[in-house]
Design a protein around this motif. Structure first.
Motif, short mmCIF file in Angstrom:
data_model
loop_
_atom_site.label_atom_id
_atom_site.label_comp_id
_atom_site.label_asym_id
_atom_site.label_seq_id
_atom_site.Cartn_x
_atom_site.Cartn_y
_atom_site.Cartn_z
N ARG A 1 -13.69 -13.96 15.20
CA ARG A 1 -13.33 -15.03 14.28
C ARG A 1 -12.18 -14.55 13.41
O ARG A 1 -11.81 -13.37 13.43
CB ARG A 1 -14.52 -15.43 13.41
N PHE A 2 -11.63 -15.46 12.64
CA PHE A 2 -10.53 -15.08 11.75
C PHE A 2 -11.08 -14.48 10.46
O PHE A 2 -11.95 -15.06 9.81
CB PHE A 2 -9.67 -16.30 11.42
N PHE A 3 -10.57 -13.29 10.12
CA PHE A 3 -10.89 -12.63 8.86
C PHE A 3 -9.69 -12.76 7.93
O PHE A 3 -8.54 -12.58 8.35
CB PHE A 3 -11.21 -11.16 9.09
N LYS A 4 -9.97 -13.05 6.69
CA LYS A 4 -8.88 -13.19 5.71
C LYS A 4 -8.51 -11.80 5.19
O LYS A 4 -9.35 -11.08 4.63
CB LYS A 4 -9.32 -14.10 4.55
N CYS A 5 -7.24 -11.44 5.39
CA CYS A 5 -6.79 -10.07 5.12
C CYS A 5 -5.62 -10.07 4.12
O CYS A 5 -4.62 -10.77 4.33
CB CYS A 5 -6.32 -9.39 6.41
N ALA A 6 -5.75 -9.28 3.06
CA ALA A 6 -4.64 -9.02 2.13
C ALA A 6 -4.14 -7.61 2.43
O ALA A 6 -4.83 -6.62 2.14
CB ALA A 6 -5.11 -9.14 0.69
N LEU A 7 -2.97 -7.49 3.01
CA LEU A 7 -2.54 -6.24 3.64
C LEU A 7 -1.55 -5.42 2.84
O LEU A 7 -1.05 -4.41 3.32
CB LEU A 7 -1.95 -6.55 5.02
N GLN A 8 -1.28 -5.84 1.60
CA GLN A 8 -0.40 -5.03 0.77
C GLN A 8 -0.92 -5.04 -0.67
O GLN A 8 -0.29 -5.56 -1.59
CB GLN A 8 1.06 -5.52 0.83
N PRO B 1 -4.66 -8.06 -10.31
CA PRO B 1 -5.83 -8.57 -9.57
C PRO B 1 -5.73 -10.03 -9.17
O PRO B 1 -6.04 -10.40 -8.03
CB PRO B 1 -6.99 -8.33 -10.55
N GLU B 2 -5.23 -10.88 -10.09
CA GLU B 2 -5.23 -12.32 -9.78
C GLU B 2 -4.22 -12.67 -8.68
O GLU B 2 -4.32 -13.74 -8.05
CB GLU B 2 -4.92 -13.14 -11.03
N GLU B 3 -3.25 -11.79 -8.41
CA GLU B 3 -2.24 -12.09 -7.39
C GLU B 3 -2.82 -12.12 -5.98
O GLU B 3 -2.21 -12.68 -5.07
CB GLU B 3 -1.12 -11.05 -7.46
N ILE B 4 -4.01 -11.55 -5.81
CA ILE B 4 -4.61 -11.54 -4.47
C ILE B 4 -5.08 -12.93 -4.06
O ILE B 4 -5.32 -13.19 -2.88
CB ILE B 4 -5.77 -10.52 -4.41
N LYS B 5 -5.19 -13.85 -5.03
CA LYS B 5 -5.65 -15.20 -4.73
C LYS B 5 -4.54 -16.08 -4.15
O LYS B 5 -4.83 -17.13 -3.57
CB LYS B 5 -6.19 -15.87 -5.99
N ALA B 6 -3.30 -15.69 -4.29
CA ALA B 6 -2.19 -16.50 -3.81
C ALA B 6 -2.18 -16.56 -2.29
O ALA B 6 -2.50 -15.57 -1.62
CB ALA B 6 -0.87 -15.93 -4.32
N ASP B 7 -1.81 -17.74 -1.73
CA ASP B 7 -1.76 -17.88 -0.27
C ASP B 7 -0.83 -16.87 0.37
O ASP B 7 -1.09 -16.36 1.47
CB ASP B 7 -1.31 -19.30 0.10
N GLY B 8 0.27 -16.57 -0.30
CA GLY B 8 1.24 -15.64 0.26
C GLY B 8 0.79 -14.20 0.27
O GLY B 8 1.47 -13.34 0.84
N ALA B 9 -0.37 -13.90 -0.34
CA ALA B 9 -0.86 -12.53 -0.39
C ALA B 9 -1.73 -12.17 0.79
O ALA B 9 -2.06 -11.01 1.00
CB ALA B 9 -1.63 -12.30 -1.69
N SER B 10 -2.14 -13.16 1.58
CA SER B 10 -3.10 -12.88 2.66
C SER B 10 -2.76 -13.69 3.90
O SER B 10 -2.03 -14.69 3.84
CB SER B 10 -4.53 -13.19 2.21
N CYS B 11 -3.32 -13.27 5.00
CA CYS B 11 -3.19 -13.99 6.26
C CYS B 11 -4.50 -13.86 7.01
O CYS B 11 -5.46 -13.24 6.53
CB CYS B 11 -2.02 -13.45 7.08
N LEU B 12 -4.55 -14.42 8.21
CA LEU B 12 -5.79 -14.49 8.97
C LEU B 12 -5.63 -13.70 10.27
O LEU B 12 -4.69 -13.95 11.04
CB LEU B 12 -6.14 -15.94 9.29
N ILE B 13 -6.55 -12.77 10.50
CA ILE B 13 -6.51 -11.95 11.71
C ILE B 13 -7.84 -12.13 12.45
O ILE B 13 -8.92 -11.96 11.85
CB ILE B 13 -6.32 -10.45 11.38
#
Length: 893
Positions: free
Chosen positions: A16-23, A223-235
């Protein structure tokens, strides 16, 4: 340190797709931006954790600039809350191109330090630690260290696409991902559309063999920047682990998504199947919403599982052979132990509600709602468009034109269906009209027989009158007339009584507005007022009915009295006649009494028949009116069928566009003339066999047109160019009217010609009719249709049996990869192309132990799991090309 792969291992049975914040940056990173950190490292980590949990982040990539000091503390905290941490760092190449390097979740900080050392870092400059290695060397070294590297903020300063003449870096095969701030379409027009074209692999200077994956992985320094759509993607992964993560980027088209790219899934799904008793006793499977592949050695029970699902859903196989095979499989595997199959389904038709379907061998399926209550729905109500085909069932379907037509019609837009009710209504009225015509003709024939007797009876009466009896017995017809008129009075009163009874039955019934029915309704007072109004109408109607009933009864009693008086007078007149008969002279050996009685009977018959002359005219007028009405109905039927045919043609054109250049369709409205031929054969025309009726299949006239010509006679049939022989014309003109009425409403089914493009790739399409194709090509054409948009699942048992590997790899798999995003598929297969190239989210390996089928938890998952990789390679069939591609794609032998 705990091994994250061992945590909840048994729960990971499908990808399934996992939501990943990679930076994600640690607390100390902010100093590189020239800012002072105002909270402690522990507080920062805690706030970051809370923000990540709120955002639904399941994996983070930790990427400080040239440092791994903060890894252990942050990783420990996140792991305790179920978030996997891939430790790593951000680094710049000698060309000052920025990259993020990530490593296995279990890699220790000491190992990471050694990796940093191998990258030949310089002293910090401008807030970063650059490497002496070029970008290409850096990519190679990270790959050698079993890491993963992606181009950071590639469209910004120090990005690989921002720094000129770095296309050789972009084209490096081990650089599999690049970070952008948002969707690819947001890059439209930027730098003359350069960035977008590069990501779409349309710039010839930057063209790659395999497109690069676009990811959103913006720097997270607060910390709050991790909530932005541009901070994460789906793998997409089976397990949230680094091995699966890396392999996802070897198939990014299927496994990497931006948050903005993931479509909402409104489709139905078989979410779980569970077996109690039988060969598969205890097998418990949670399916993916997307592509599921059931594999196993021959004889392990793949077909058994599919047929048991069919059994639970109460779906009927196509064809006698498939039905027998299904019954035999279900009986053999569930019958002895009276086994049960349980399905958990999500229904798009029921707006996403979930239901449990349970069926025990020998019983009908039971549908339960989420509360465990028995539902009135049947399985077919929950999944109305589900498609399930067993082995060779598609092949059988391709050989039945009507089945092919019905299959295609399921995928047409429903514009034409609006006319189905109209056509059915007209056909119903035509049937009623036919019944009325037949009845009226029968009545007319009966009356005609009597009226034809009248001249003969009148001639006989004339002979009696010549004996001088007319003056003596002239009262007889008058008495008969009085009897008829008196009887008619009783009929009139009886009709009124019938009307009173009908009105009594039609009085308003307000039970539907009872207090219980109105309880808790927001506007119950107004509905009670409606009930009162209807009750008032009932009272008034009952009063009228009471008066009508009394008047009818009084009139009926009055008529009885008057009819008794009339009958007495008639009886007296008839007694007088009896006495008069004896005065009639004997003649021809008959006494006067006998002559009088015969004349009296004759006059009675004449008087009874005379009104039928008028009735005959009335019947003829009624028949003519019925035929006028029928002509109007036939015109309505013609209009409705024509409008439906036009709507069907428009739907077919739209469907052809959806099929692209793969399959072409040709609809011939009312093209199947077999029903008309069968009808005429069943009429058993004298000296006419099927061979003499070949003109029926060659013609294009309607059954109604043929019936009209037959009514007009032999000359009208000879005037046509239909090629009917004189013998057949004569036989047709002897058909009874009831057969002509039946012929007029005979429906000729449409013919749907399916044509397959037999060329490949970019070659000019060459379409061939399905009847001219090989078995594999015929099944191919049908399979293209089955892969069209549908909210309900498609379940196939070994579709590759009648398809070649090349076709599966080149066409079917490509369609599957796109279609599975919005539809569930379940294939039982022994062909490697489907689960591997289709990138199945769930692969289940069936094995046999102690003569029972099993699918162990460790034998379930996607191709990113090493165990599944090896089982797939060992079990599945495939050509050399398929296995070479698998080895290159997934890195295993």
């Amino acid at each position: 340190m705990r091994d994250i792969n061992k945590v909840n291992e048994k729960t990971y049975t499908k990808a399934r797709f996992f939501k990943c914040a990679l930076q994600v940056n640690p607390a100390g990173y902010i100093k590189y931006r020239g800012q002072q950190q105002t909270i402690s490292e522990d507080d920062y980590n805690q706030q970051l954790l809370e923000a990540a949990l709120e955002a639904g982040i399941e994996i983070i990539g930790l990427a400080d600039h040239g440092s791994v000091d903060a890894v252990d503390k942050l990783r420990r905290l996140f792991m305790e809350h179920g978030i996997v941490v891939f430790p790593g760092f951000e680094i710049a190449s000698s060309e000052k191109i920025h990259f993020v390097c990530l490593f296995d979740e279990n890699k220790s900080s000491q190992e990471l330090e050694r990796v940093l050392g191998s990258l030949r870092l310089l002293d910090p400059q401008d807030g970063i630690c650059p490497s002496r290695l070029s970008a290409e060397q850096l990519i190679d070294e990270v790959e050698q260290q079993d890491g993963f590297i992606f181009a950071a903020h590639c469209t910004n300063d120090n990005g690989v696409l921002k720094i000129g003449q770095m296309n050789h870096v972009w084209q490096h095969k081990e650089l599999r991902a690049a970070q952008i701030p948002g969707p690819i379409e947001d890059l439209r027009g930027v730098e003359s559309d350069f960035y977008r074209k590069v990501f779409l692999n349309k710039d010839p200077n930057y063209r790659r063999e395999h497109p690069i994956a676009a990811i959103n992985a913006a720097d997270v320094s607060k910390p709050e920047e991790i909530k932005a759509d541009g901070a994460s993607c789906l793998i997409k992964m089976t397990k949230p682990c680094f091995v699966s993560f890396k392999q996802a980027f070897k198939d990014p088209e299927s496994r990497v998504r931006l948050n903005s790219d993931k479509p909402e899934n409104y489709s139905s799904a078989l979410e779980r199947v569970y077996f109690v008793g039988g060969y598969l006793d205890g097998v418990d499977i949670e399916f993916s919403d997307h592509l599921n592949a059931l594999i196993g050695g021959r004889g392990t029970g793949k077909s058994t599982l599919i047929e048991c699902i069919r059994f639970a859903l109460d779906l009927q196989p196509f064809g006698t052979a498939a039905k027998k095979q299904h019954d035999d499989v279900v009986k053999a595997n569930l019958g002895v132990e009276r086994g049960r199959v349980e399905l958990m389904v999500r229904s798009a038709a029921m707006h996403g509600r979930r239901f449990k379907i349970s069926r025990k061998y020998g019983d009908q399926p039971v549908v339960l709602d989420e509360g465990g209550n028995v539902s009135p729905y049947r399985p077919r109500d929950l999944l109305p468009r589900i498609e399930l085909f067993g082995q060779n069932e598609i092949y059988e379907m391709t050989h039945d034109p009507q089945s092919r037509h019905q299959l295609v019609e399921r995928f047409l837009e429903s514009d034409h269906a609006a006319y189905d009710d109209v056509i059915a209504n007209v056909l119903h009225r035509l049937k009623e009209n036919s019944d009325s015509v037949i009845k009226a003709l029968q009545q007319k024939n009966e009356i005609e027989e009597d009226v034809e007797r009248l001249p003969k009876l009148q001639d006989q009466a004339k002979q009696f009158r010549e004996l001088g009896l007319d003056e003596k017995l002239k009262v007889i017809p008058k008495l008969e007339k009085e009897k008829q008129l008196s009887s008619r009075s009783s009929e009139e009163v009886s009709r009124l009584q019938e009307a009173i009874d009908t009105l009594q039955d039609s009085l308003p019934d307000t039970a539907f507005l009872s207090d219980a029915a109105l309880e808790a309704l927001p506007h119950a007072d107004l509905l009670r007022s409606q009930r009162s109004a209807l009750d008032g109408l009932t009272v008034k109607a009952q009063e009228v009915l009471k008066h009508l009933t009394e008047a009818q009864q009084q009139t009926s009693a009055q008529l009885i009295h008057l009819q008794e008086s009339l009958q007495a007078l008639i009886a007296a007149e008839e007694l007088t006649l009896e006495n008069a008969f004896k005065d009639i002279p004997a003649s021809q050996g008959k006494t006067g009494r006998q002559i009088g009685a015969e004349y009296q009977s004759l006059l009675r018959q004449i008087e009874n028949i005379k009104p039928k002359q008028t009735l005959l005219q009335s019947r003829q007028a009624h028949i003519e009116e019925l035929y006028r009405l029928r002509k109007k109905l036939l015109f309505e039927l013609s209009e409705a069928t024509s409008a439906r045919a036009s709507a069907m043609q428009r739907s077919v054109k739209r469907l052809i566009k959806r099929l692209g250049k793969k399959v072409h369709l040709k609809l011939k409205n009312e093209g199947d003339r077999q029903p008309l031929l069968t009808f005429l054969v069943d009429c058993r025309l004298e000296s006419v066999g099927p061979k003499r009726l070949s003109w029926v299949t060659d013609g294009d006239f309607s059954p109604a047109a043929l019936a009209e010509r037959i009514r007009l006679g032999e000359d009208a049939l000879r005037e046509t160019d239909w090629g009917i022989s004189p013998l057949v014309i004569s036989a047709l003109c002897h058909l009874p009217e009831r057969k002509l009425l039946e012929m007029e409403t005979l429906a000729l089914p449409d013919i749907m010609e399916i044509e397959l493009n037999v060329t490949h790739g970019t070659q000019e399409p060459l379409f061939r009719k399905i009847d001219e194709l090989s078995t594999g090509q015929q099944c191919t054409a049908v399979l293209h249709l089955l892969l069209l948009d549908n909210h309900d699942p498609l379940i196939l048992d070994q579709p590759e049996d009648n398809l070649d590997n090349a076709f599966i790899a080149e066409r079917i798999v490509t369609e599957l990869r796109n279609a599975k995003l919005a539809r569930q598929f379940l294939f039982a297969t022994h062909n490697a192309n489907i689960p591997v190239f289709g990138d199945a989210e769930w692969i289940g390996v069936l094995t046999v132990e102690d003569r029972k089928g099993h699918i162990l938890p460790e034998h379930q998952g996607a191709i990113d799991l090493p165990n599944i990789q090896h089982l797939t390679a060992d079990i599945l069939e495939g050509g050399e090309v398929a296995f070479n591609q698998r080895r290159e794609k997934y890195g295993f032998n």
